[in-house]
Design a protein around this motif. Structure first.
Motif, PDB file in Angstrom:
ATOM      1  N   ASN A   1       0.857  -1.181   0.000  1.00 28.13           N
ATOM      2  CA  ASN A   1       0.000   0.000   0.000  1.00 28.13           C
ATOM      3  C   ASN A   1       0.893   1.229   0.000  1.00 28.13           C
TER       4      ASN A   1
ATOM      5  N   GLU B   1     -12.520  -3.852  18.526  1.00 27.76           N
ATOM      6  CA  GLU B   1     -11.718  -3.904  17.305  1.00 27.76           C
ATOM      7  C   GLU B   1     -11.351  -2.499  16.834  1.00 27.76           C
ATOM      8  N   MET B   2     -10.173  -2.401  16.202  1.00 29.75           N
ATOM      9  CA  MET B   2      -9.666  -1.117  15.724  1.00 29.75           C
ATOM     10  C   MET B   2      -9.324  -1.225  14.248  1.00 29.75           C
ATOM     11  N   VAL B   3      -9.373  -0.097  13.576  1.00 30.85           N
ATOM     12  CA  VAL B   3      -8.910  -0.029  12.201  1.00 30.85           C
ATOM     13  C   VAL B   3      -7.513   0.573  12.241  1.00 30.85           C
ATOM     14  N   VAL B   4      -6.518  -0.207  11.818  1.00 29.45           N
ATOM     15  CA  VAL B   4      -5.125   0.222  11.818  1.00 29.45           C
ATOM     16  C   VAL B   4      -4.619   0.179  10.380  1.00 29.45           C
ATOM     17  N   ASN B   5      -4.215   1.341   9.855  1.00 28.56           N
ATOM     18  CA  ASN B   5      -3.737   1.450   8.472  1.00 28.56           C
ATOM     19  C   ASN B   5      -4.737   0.873   7.471  1.00 28.56           C
ATOM     20  N   GLY B   6      -6.003   1.094   7.722  1.00 31.74           N
ATOM     21  CA  GLY B   6      -7.037   0.637   6.804  1.00 31.74           C
ATOM     22  C   GLY B   6      -7.453  -0.803   6.979  1.00 31.74           C
ATOM     23  N   SER B   7      -6.834  -1.538   7.913  1.00 34.43           N
ATOM     24  CA  SER B   7      -7.168  -2.942   8.152  1.00 34.43           C
ATOM     25  C   SER B   7      -7.792  -3.086   9.538  1.00 34.43           C
ATOM     26  N   LEU B   8      -8.734  -4.024   9.643  1.00 31.64           N
ATOM     27  CA  LEU B   8      -9.379  -4.280  10.925  1.00 31.64           C
ATOM     28  C   LEU B   8      -8.457  -5.141  11.790  1.00 31.64           C
ATOM     29  N   TYR B   9      -8.203  -4.675  13.015  1.00 30.40           N
ATOM     30  CA  TYR B   9      -7.381  -5.421  13.964  1.00 30.40           C
ATOM     31  C   TYR B   9      -8.299  -5.918  15.067  1.00 30.40           C
ATOM     32  N   ALA B  10      -8.421  -7.252  15.215  1.00 34.02           N
ATOM     33  CA  ALA B  10      -9.429  -7.809  16.105  1.00 34.02           C
ATOM     34  C   ALA B  10      -8.889  -8.824  17.101  1.00 34.02           C
TER      35      ALA B  10
END
Length: 167
Positions: free
Chosen positions: A45, A121-130
């Motif tokens: 990316n 859950e969080m969105v980190v650099n456009g990706s979901l972190y769960a």
């Protein structure tokens, strides 16, 4: 070749040297991280960057964390074994009770911060972190650092007001 005998070095001087080495190491590692290859685009990316020395920073933090953990365990074991041989006071200061209270208090703060930490859950650099455990673990460290910094600040303020309290 001269042997290094740590028993002959005063604890203050030894801790000062270790501190200087650690500060120097961190300055070099973070200096390399921010000044060399910081703006390299990420392969998958190109909108985000992938600094060249990210792995070095992470590895340094892992090693320092493991060293700190090993020192804490060694210090606790040595402290408990030494304090078991005496009555637990020195100059009318109950050092055994203080060290038990600090140990138990820190463990309770860590446990409570882990239990009450968020696993949202969080969105980190456009990706979901769960990953719920790692999210709770990171919250635990953040909350614990905040609580312990507040306690340290309160202890410093309490110490500064000692002269006013005596009057």
């Amino acid at each position: 070749m001269k042997r290094l005998n740590l028993r002959n070095i005063p604890a203050e001087r030894l801790s000062q040297r270790v501190f200087y080495v650690l500060v120097g190491l961190c300055v070099v590692v973070f200096g390399l991280f921010y000044m060399v290859g910081y703006d390299i685009p990420y392969v998958f990316n190109p909108d985000i960057t992938a600094p060249m020395f990210t792995g070095v920073v992470l590895d340094t933090m892992y090693v320092l964390f493991l060293l700190a953990l090993a020192c804490a365990i060694w210090s606790a074991v040595k402290g408990f074994s030494v304090s078991g041989k005496s009555n637990g006071t020195e100059n009318n200061v109950p050092y055994r009770a203080i060290s038990y209270a600090v140990f138990v208090g820190t463990a309770v703060i860590l446990l409570l911060a882990l239990l009450f930490g968020s696993s949202k859950e969080m969105v980190v650099n456009g990706s979901l972190y769960a990953n719920k455990f790692l999210l709770k673990l990171s919250d635990m460290f953040i909350y614990t650092i905040g609580i312990l910094l507040f306690v340290a600040f309160a202890a410093v303020v309490f110490g500064f007001t000692r002269y006013y309290r005596k009057k």
